[in-house]
Write a protein that holds these residues in place. Structure first.
Motif, mmCIF file in Angstrom:
data_model
loop_
_atom_site.group_PDB
_atom_site.id
_atom_site.type_symbol
_atom_site.label_atom_id
_atom_site.label_comp_id
_atom_site.label_asym_id
_atom_site.label_seq_id
_atom_site.Cartn_x
_atom_site.Cartn_y
_atom_site.Cartn_z
ATOM 1 N N MET A 1 15.024 -64.211 -68.181
ATOM 2 C CA MET A 1 15.387 -62.897 -68.460
ATOM 3 C C MET A 1 16.545 -63.077 -69.395
ATOM 4 S SD MET A 1 17.131 -60.103 -65.924
ATOM 5 C CE MET A 1 15.953 -59.768 -64.822
ATOM 6 N N PRO A 2 16.331 -62.041 -70.723
ATOM 7 C CA PRO A 2 17.109 -61.941 -71.674
ATOM 8 C C PRO A 2 18.631 -61.751 -71.275
ATOM 9 C CG PRO A 2 15.779 -60.078 -71.884
ATOM 10 C CD PRO A 2 15.400 -61.079 -70.743
ATOM 11 N N PRO A 3 19.677 -62.154 -71.942
ATOM 12 C CA PRO A 3 20.953 -61.650 -71.684
ATOM 13 C C PRO A 3 21.245 -60.301 -71.944
ATOM 14 C CG PRO A 3 21.068 -62.998 -73.682
ATOM 15 C CD PRO A 3 19.564 -63.016 -73.077
ATOM 16 N N ILE A 4 22.301 -59.732 -71.298
ATOM 17 C CA ILE A 4 22.701 -58.334 -71.386
ATOM 18 C C ILE A 4 23.197 -58.075 -72.945
ATOM 19 C CG2 ILE A 4 23.845 -56.262 -70.673
ATOM 20 C CD1 ILE A 4 23.396 -57.443 -67.766
ATOM 21 N N SER A 5 22.672 -57.057 -73.629
ATOM 22 C CA SER A 5 23.581 -56.811 -75.090
ATOM 23 C C SER A 5 24.252 -55.775 -74.895
ATOM 24 C CB SER A 5 22.261 -56.756 -75.759
ATOM 25 O OG SER A 5 22.789 -56.327 -77.157
ATOM 26 N N PHE A 6 25.657 -55.899 -75.123
ATOM 27 C CA PHE A 6 26.457 -54.486 -75.325
ATOM 28 C C PHE A 6 25.886 -53.501 -76.302
ATOM 29 C CE2 PHE A 6 30.186 -52.286 -76.081
ATOM 30 C CZ PHE A 6 30.910 -51.883 -74.795
ATOM 31 N N ALA A 7 25.287 -53.845 -77.209
ATOM 32 C CA ALA A 7 24.640 -52.821 -78.013
ATOM 33 C C ALA A 7 23.436 -51.715 -77.317
ATOM 34 C CB ALA A 7 23.698 -53.635 -79.288
ATOM 35 N N VAL A 8 23.015 -52.344 -76.346
ATOM 36 C CA VAL A 8 22.210 -51.360 -75.284
ATOM 37 C C VAL A 8 22.858 -50.452 -74.917
ATOM 38 C CG1 VAL A 8 20.845 -51.333 -73.513
ATOM 39 C CG2 VAL A 8 20.464 -53.156 -74.892
ATOM 40 N N HIS A 9 24.254 -50.615 -74.405
ATOM 41 C CA HIS A 9 25.119 -49.698 -73.822
ATOM 42 C C HIS A 9 25.586 -48.769 -75.009
ATOM 43 C CE1 HIS A 9 25.335 -51.623 -70.004
ATOM 44 N NE2 HIS A 9 25.536 -52.846 -70.760
ATOM 45 N N ILE A 10 25.642 -49.156 -76.038
ATOM 46 C CA ILE A 10 26.107 -48.251 -77.050
ATOM 47 C C ILE A 10 25.265 -47.394 -77.539
ATOM 48 C CG2 ILE A 10 26.671 -48.261 -79.589
ATOM 49 C CD1 ILE A 10 28.014 -50.827 -79.532
ATOM 50 N N VAL A 11 23.962 -47.803 -77.562
ATOM 51 C CA VAL A 11 22.729 -46.883 -77.839
ATOM 52 C C VAL A 11 22.452 -46.076 -76.795
ATOM 53 C CG1 VAL A 11 20.100 -46.938 -78.016
ATOM 54 C CG2 VAL A 11 21.631 -48.497 -79.548
ATOM 55 N N ARG A 12 22.541 -46.371 -75.314
ATOM 56 C CA ARG A 12 22.177 -45.519 -74.478
ATOM 57 C C ARG A 12 23.379 -44.537 -74.138
ATOM 58 N NH1 ARG A 12 20.784 -48.857 -69.052
ATOM 59 N NH2 ARG A 12 23.024 -49.403 -69.146
ATOM 60 N N SER A 13 24.565 -44.746 -74.407
ATOM 61 C CA SER A 13 25.415 -43.825 -74.171
ATOM 62 C C SER A 13 26.201 -42.912 -75.629
ATOM 63 C CB SER A 13 26.915 -44.494 -73.645
ATOM 64 O OG SER A 13 27.440 -45.322 -74.822
ATOM 65 N N GLY A 14 25.472 -43.409 -76.643
ATOM 66 C CA GLY A 14 25.615 -42.815 -77.754
ATOM 67 C C GLY A 14 27.069 -43.174 -78.523
ATOM 68 N N GLY A 15 27.818 -44.043 -78.107
ATOM 69 C CA GLY A 15 29.004 -44.597 -78.922
ATOM 70 C C GLY A 15 29.655 -45.477 -78.040
ATOM 71 N N LEU A 16 30.603 -46.068 -78.764
ATOM 72 C CA LEU A 16 31.433 -47.371 -78.304
ATOM 73 C C LEU A 16 32.458 -46.693 -76.886
ATOM 74 C CD1 LEU A 16 32.203 -50.235 -78.729
ATOM 75 C CD2 LEU A 16 34.176 -49.767 -80.133
ATOM 76 N N GLY A 17 32.946 -45.598 -77.168
ATOM 77 C CA GLY A 17 33.656 -45.025 -75.765
ATOM 78 C C GLY A 17 32.692 -45.022 -74.604
ATOM 79 N N GLY A 18 31.603 -44.665 -74.949
ATOM 80 C CA GLY A 18 30.634 -44.274 -73.603
ATOM 81 C C GLY A 18 30.104 -45.516 -73.259
ATOM 82 N N ALA A 19 29.989 -46.598 -74.246
ATOM 83 C CA ALA A 19 29.459 -47.821 -73.911
ATOM 84 C C ALA A 19 30.298 -48.503 -72.872
ATOM 85 C CB ALA A 19 29.145 -48.455 -75.246
ATOM 86 N N ARG A 20 31.455 -48.536 -73.080
ATOM 87 C CA ARG A 20 32.588 -49.088 -72.258
ATOM 88 C C ARG A 20 32.520 -48.568 -70.798
ATOM 89 N NH1 ARG A 20 36.364 -48.062 -76.678
ATOM 90 N NH2 ARG A 20 36.498 -49.959 -77.949
ATOM 91 N N ASP A 21 32.267 -47.300 -70.556
ATOM 92 C CA ASP A 21 32.189 -46.907 -69.427
ATOM 93 C C ASP A 21 30.974 -47.024 -68.862
ATOM 94 O OD1 ASP A 21 34.514 -45.387 -69.683
ATOM 95 O OD2 ASP A 21 33.779 -43.456 -70.384
ATOM 96 N N ASP A 22 29.570 -47.095 -69.434
ATOM 97 C CA ASP A 22 28.492 -47.492 -69.095
ATOM 98 C C ASP A 22 28.342 -48.936 -68.567
ATOM 99 O OD1 ASP A 22 25.684 -46.727 -68.804
ATOM 100 O OD2 ASP A 22 25.130 -47.959 -70.427
ATOM 101 N N PHE A 23 29.181 -49.956 -69.277
ATOM 102 C CA PHE A 23 29.167 -51.098 -68.963
ATOM 103 C C PHE A 23 30.001 -51.277 -67.657
ATOM 104 C CE2 PHE A 23 31.777 -55.382 -69.062
ATOM 105 C CZ PHE A 23 30.334 -56.070 -69.182
ATOM 106 N N GLU A 24 30.930 -50.671 -67.647
ATOM 107 C CA GLU A 24 31.908 -50.616 -66.361
ATOM 108 C C GLU A 24 31.020 -50.163 -65.208
ATOM 109 O OE1 GLU A 24 36.423 -49.804 -64.931
ATOM 110 O OE2 GLU A 24 35.238 -48.140 -66.235
ATOM 111 N N LYS A 25 30.536 -49.349 -65.390
ATOM 112 C CA LYS A 25 29.586 -48.874 -64.164
ATOM 113 C C LYS A 25 28.094 -49.864 -63.798
ATOM 114 C CE LYS A 25 26.376 -45.033 -62.899
ATOM 115 N NZ LYS A 25 25.641 -43.991 -63.262
ATOM 116 N N MET A 26 27.715 -50.596 -64.736
ATOM 117 C CA MET A 26 26.692 -51.472 -64.582
ATOM 118 C C MET A 26 27.310 -52.521 -63.933
ATOM 119 S SD MET A 26 24.768 -54.031 -67.273
ATOM 120 C CE MET A 26 26.304 -55.005 -67.349
ATOM 121 N N ILE A 27 28.415 -53.187 -64.119
ATOM 122 C CA ILE A 27 29.019 -54.328 -63.608
ATOM 123 C C ILE A 27 29.496 -53.595 -62.234
ATOM 124 C CG2 ILE A 27 31.145 -55.801 -63.554
ATOM 125 C CD1 ILE A 27 28.947 -56.424 -65.533
#
Length: 70
Positions: A1-27
């Motif tokens: 399984m490939p490592p999780i890329s933070f870039a996926v969270h940026i794309v999925r959420s539409g920006g860095l701020g949303g990516a942080r929230d998305d990453f926190e929710k995933m963890i």
């Protein structure tokens, strides 16, 4: 399984701020899959860390160093 890329969270959420929230929710969801009762907590002040908790502190205050992605 490939490592999780933070870039996926940026794309999925539409920006860095949303990516942080998305990453926190995933963890939080990943921790909750193996540990019952994991929940997100409100940080005050926030520091862009992952703020999740499982268990019972019995009313005591703690200082914790959360896991970080960036």
């Amino acid at each position: 399984m490939p490592p999780i890329s933070f870039a996926v969270h940026i794309v999925r959420s539409g920006g860095l701020g949303g990516a942080r929230d998305d990453f926190e929710k995933m963890i939080t969801e990943l921790a909750g899959s193996t540990t019952p009762g994991v929940r997100m907590i409100a940080a005050n002040p926030g520091d862009w860390g992952v703020d999740a908790f499982a268990g019972d502190l019995g009313g005591e205050l703690l200082s914790l160093d959360p896991p970080r992605e960036f």
